[in-house]
Write an enzyme that holds these catalytic residues in place. Structure first.
Site, PDB file in Angstrom:
ATOM      1  N   GLU A  92      64.468  45.966  48.130  1.00 34.51           N
ATOM      2  CA  GLU A  92      65.427  46.997  47.762  1.00 34.51           C
ATOM      3  C   GLU A  92      65.289  47.396  46.308  1.00 34.51           C
ATOM      4  O   GLU A  92      64.925  46.584  45.471  1.00 34.51           O
ATOM      5  CB  GLU A  92      66.850  46.450  47.942  1.00 34.51           C
ATOM      6  CG  GLU A  92      67.137  46.038  49.345  1.00 34.51           C
ATOM      7  CD  GLU A  92      68.430  45.268  49.457  1.00 34.51           C
ATOM      8  OE1 GLU A  92      69.348  45.501  48.640  1.00 34.51           O
ATOM      9  OE2 GLU A  92      68.525  44.423  50.354  1.00 34.51           O
ATOM     10  N   CYS A 105      66.616  49.676  39.264  1.00 35.79           N
ATOM     11  CA  CYS A 105      66.695  48.231  39.399  1.00 35.79           C
ATOM     12  C   CYS A 105      65.663  47.849  40.456  1.00 35.79           C
ATOM     13  O   CYS A 105      65.769  48.290  41.601  1.00 35.79           O
ATOM     14  CB  CYS A 105      68.113  47.868  39.836  1.00 35.79           C
ATOM     15  SG  CYS A 105      68.317  46.144  40.259  1.00 35.79           S
ATOM     16  N   CYS A 112      64.716  35.261  47.829  1.00 38.15           N
ATOM     17  CA  CYS A 112      64.824  34.465  46.610  1.00 38.15           C
ATOM     18  C   CYS A 112      65.029  32.997  46.963  1.00 38.15           C
ATOM     19  O   CYS A 112      65.628  32.677  47.981  1.00 38.15           O
ATOM     20  CB  CYS A 112      66.012  34.967  45.782  1.00 38.15           C
ATOM     21  SG  CYS A 112      66.123  34.227  44.144  1.00 38.15           S
ATOM     22  N   CYS A 116      71.731  30.944  44.587  1.00 34.35           N
ATOM     23  CA  CYS A 116      73.047  31.200  43.986  1.00 34.35           C
ATOM     24  C   CYS A 116      74.047  31.523  45.102  1.00 34.35           C
ATOM     25  O   CYS A 116      73.759  32.313  46.006  1.00 34.35           O
ATOM     26  CB  CYS A 116      72.971  32.359  42.995  1.00 34.35           C
ATOM     27  SG  CYS A 116      71.828  32.028  41.638  1.00 34.35           S
ATOM     28  N   CYS A 119      75.139  35.276  46.050  1.00 36.01           N
ATOM     29  CA  CYS A 119      74.110  36.310  46.055  1.00 36.01           C
ATOM     30  C   CYS A 119      73.499  36.532  47.439  1.00 36.01           C
ATOM     31  O   CYS A 119      73.095  35.595  48.124  1.00 36.01           O
ATOM     32  CB  CYS A 119      73.009  35.941  45.073  1.00 36.01           C
ATOM     33  SG  CYS A 119      71.707  37.172  44.972  1.00 36.01           S
ATOM     34  N   GLU A 160      63.679  36.201  41.717  1.00 38.85           N
ATOM     35  CA  GLU A 160      63.774  35.653  40.370  1.00 38.85           C
ATOM     36  C   GLU A 160      62.462  36.014  39.644  1.00 38.85           C
ATOM     37  O   GLU A 160      61.408  35.457  39.960  1.00 38.85           O
ATOM     38  CB  GLU A 160      63.981  34.124  40.453  1.00 38.85           C
ATOM     39  CG  GLU A 160      63.797  33.367  39.162  1.00 38.85           C
ATOM     40  CD  GLU A 160      64.606  33.938  37.991  1.00 38.85           C
ATOM     41  OE1 GLU A 160      65.817  34.152  38.133  1.00 38.85           O
ATOM     42  OE2 GLU A 160      64.002  34.176  36.925  1.00 38.85           O
ATOM     43  N   HIS A 216      77.228  33.088  34.373  1.00 40.53           N
ATOM     44  CA  HIS A 216      78.284  33.011  35.398  1.00 40.53           C
ATOM     45  C   HIS A 216      79.242  31.820  35.301  1.00 40.53           C
ATOM     46  O   HIS A 216      80.229  31.773  36.042  1.00 40.53           O
ATOM     47  CB  HIS A 216      77.702  33.046  36.823  1.00 40.53           C
ATOM     48  CG  HIS A 216      76.828  34.237  37.112  1.00 40.53           C
ATOM     49  ND1 HIS A 216      77.118  35.500  36.693  1.00 40.53           N
ATOM     50  CD2 HIS A 216      75.635  34.348  37.786  1.00 40.53           C
ATOM     51  CE1 HIS A 216      76.173  36.348  37.090  1.00 40.53           C
ATOM     52  NE2 HIS A 216      75.262  35.673  37.745  1.00 40.53           N
ATOM     53  N   CYS A 333      72.166  43.965  45.265  1.00 39.30           N
ATOM     54  CA  CYS A 333      70.842  43.709  45.828  1.00 39.30           C
ATOM     55  C   CYS A 333      70.822  42.587  46.849  1.00 39.30           C
ATOM     56  O   CYS A 333      71.524  41.609  46.729  1.00 39.30           O
ATOM     57  CB  CYS A 333      69.831  43.474  44.737  1.00 39.30           C
ATOM     58  SG  CYS A 333      69.074  45.040  44.326  1.00 39.30           S
TER      59      CYS A 333
HETATM   60  N1  SAH Z   1      67.205  36.285  39.771  1.00 36.33           N
HETATM   61  C1  SAH Z   1      67.580  37.068  38.652  1.00 36.33           C
HETATM   62  C2  SAH Z   1      67.701  38.553  38.891  1.00 36.33           C
HETATM   63  C3  SAH Z   1      68.291  39.050  40.163  1.00 36.33           C
HETATM   64  S1  SAH Z   1      70.017  39.118  40.399  1.00 36.33           S
HETATM   65  C4  SAH Z   1      68.852  36.538  38.055  1.00 36.33           C
HETATM   66  O1  SAH Z   1      69.445  35.628  38.601  1.00 36.33           O
HETATM   67  O2  SAH Z   1      69.248  37.013  36.991  1.00 36.33           O
HETATM   68  C5  SAH Z   1      70.673  40.280  39.290  1.00 36.33           C
HETATM   69  C6  SAH Z   1      72.077  39.929  38.852  1.00 36.33           C
HETATM   70  O3  SAH Z   1      73.045  40.152  39.892  1.00 36.33           O
HETATM   71  C7  SAH Z   1      72.210  38.479  38.440  1.00 36.33           C
HETATM   72  O4  SAH Z   1      72.979  38.384  37.282  1.00 36.33           O
HETATM   73  C8  SAH Z   1      72.951  37.904  39.634  1.00 36.33           C
HETATM   74  O5  SAH Z   1      73.573  36.699  39.307  1.00 36.33           O
HETATM   75  C9  SAH Z   1      73.893  39.034  39.972  1.00 36.33           C
HETATM   76  N2  SAH Z   1      74.489  38.964  41.286  1.00 36.33           N
HETATM   77  C10 SAH Z   1      73.992  38.465  42.431  1.00 36.33           C
HETATM   78  N3  SAH Z   1      74.853  38.599  43.442  1.00 36.33           N
HETATM   79  C11 SAH Z   1      75.950  39.224  42.942  1.00 36.33           C
HETATM   80  C12 SAH Z   1      77.174  39.654  43.493  1.00 36.33           C
HETATM   81  N4  SAH Z   1      77.461  39.457  44.765  1.00 36.33           N
HETATM   82  N5  SAH Z   1      78.043  40.255  42.663  1.00 36.33           N
HETATM   83  C13 SAH Z   1      77.764  40.465  41.360  1.00 36.33           C
HETATM   84  N6  SAH Z   1      76.609  40.082  40.783  1.00 36.33           N
HETATM   85  C14 SAH Z   1      75.705  39.464  41.562  1.00 36.33           C
END
Ligand code: SAH
Length: 349
Positions: A92, A105, A112, A116, A119, A160, A216, A333
């Site tokens: 995406e 983006c 991934c 997390c 996510c 990532e 976070h 995403c």
């Molecule tokens: N892996 C990388 C980049 C991808 S995620 C990273 O962790 O930074 C991009 C951002 O979106 C990250 O800050 C991630 O923590 C955040 N993110 C993921 N899921 C989310 C959600 N449901 N709501 C808000 N932010 C989210």
């Protein structure tokens, strides 16, 4: 052996062509077609003889993505693409339209591994790393489709980026190259969940990009619960690395902080965060979490977010609340791929 041409530098392309006895000027032409005119097929390269086009198509496939789905937000013109890769996998990308230009983006992996808890990319499972050309192609496809220049990039899509380090570095080299789209490194942000040794490796390269850290949570107890990477590289070690990064590059670090109601949004969290970031060249980006159907987290209330900002600012920490774009089109995403895979599974049943 077939070689992925979209990931090659001009020098590599010249060498590869030389091995096939194709003259150097042809390499330059093809490179321009790919990276300036964003051609996704040799048949678009009209100043190349048909026979050469056929030979190239056979020896050097162009792994560009195809638009599988496109959604335009009615609220703010944000555009979300689901791209299909040459092997049938999906990634995406989201284009956000701002007054100062378009930002994309992009994804760096299919799925991934980082796990997390909030996510959607993790929920879809990890499949593979993207090739440099497959990261480029997301931007090329979107720019061609929109007919508008995209001038900023955030590596914040699926995956990532530091877990696909070499390919991401090559992507950065190609996208900032003068003989390509020549996007300024200063207009690029790379976001990581905190892979410390790779942040150090990135530091060695002294790039002018913006490093974003998905923090976070300010304590190990909390962060380890929602981000498994924290068990390997705990908060203090990560922040020590960030301090060094900011000091040595003079580039301001951006900390991402998704506000999860009742989890990480207390006054105490704000105070602890402020004390840990004190004196660092940085900025905190607060994001009310996007709700993902499969995960239990809810966004903090606007009042709670404001209170959190106030505490940070009173302690001298710069903080902003990120505007939510594309909330009507699953713009967080991983959400679209998840839906697509689920639809596929249903179809398979
Ligand atoms: N892996 C990388 C980049 C991808 S995620 C990273 O962790 O930074 C991009 C951002 O979106 C990250 O800050 C991630 O923590 C955040 N993110 C993921 N899921 C989310 C959600 N449901 N709501 C808000 N932010 C989210």
């Amino acid at each position: 052996m077939n070689r992925d041409i979209l990931s090659m530098t001009l020098d590599e392309l010249i060498n590869e062509f030389a091995e096939c006895s194709i003259p150097k000027f042809r390499a330059k032409q093809v490179y321009e077609w790919l990276h300036r005119h964003l051609a996704s097929d040799y048949d678009e390269m009209t100043n190349l003889p048909k026979q050469l086009r056929n030979e190239l198509a056979e020896k050097f496939p162009i792994y560009s993505c195809k638009i599988a789905k496109k959604q335009v937000s009615k609220l703010d013109n944000t555009v979300k693409y689901l791209f299909e890769l040459h092997d049938g996998d999906f990634v995406e990308s989201v284009v956000m339209k701002y007054k100062y230009g378009n930002t994309i983006c992009v994804s760096s992996q299919v799925g991934c591994k980082m796990g997390c808890a909030f996510c959607a990319s993790t929920l879809g499972g990890f499949k593979r790393c993207l090739l440099p050309g497959e990261i480029l192609s997301q931007l090329y496809c979107a720019q061609k489709d929109l007919g508008e220049r995209i001038s900023r990039i955030v590596l914040m899509g699926m995956g990532e980026p530091l877990d696909n380090f070499d390919n991401v570095m090559r992507f950065l080299e190609l996208i900032t190259a003068e003989n390509g789209l020549n996007i300024s490194m200063r207009n690029i942000s790379l976001s990581t969940c905190g892979v410390v040794p790779k942040i150090n490796e990135l530091l060695e390269r002294r790039l002018q990009l913006t490093l974003s850290i998905s923090l976070h949570a300010p304590s190990d107890e909390l962060r380890s619960k929602i981000m498994p990477i924290n068990k390997k590289y705990p908060v203090d070690e990560l922040l020590k690395t960030c301090r060094r990064y900011a000091a040595e590059t003079s580039r301001r670090i951006s900390f991402e902080y998704a506000m999860l109601s009742g989890v990480n949004d207390s006054d105490e969290c704000a105070r602890l965060l402020a004390s840990k970031l004190k004196g660092m060249l940085c900025h905190v980006n607060l994001i009310p979490v996007n709700e993902v159907a499969e995960s239990p987290f809810k966004p903090s209330s606007p009042d709670r977010v404001q209170r959190f900002v106030d505490i940070l600012e009173k302690s001298g920490i710069n903080a902003t609340v990120r505007r939510k774009l594309g909330s009507d089109i699953d713009a967080s995403c991983g959400q679209l791929r998840l839906k697509e895979n689920k639809a596929k599974e249903k179809g398979d049943e």
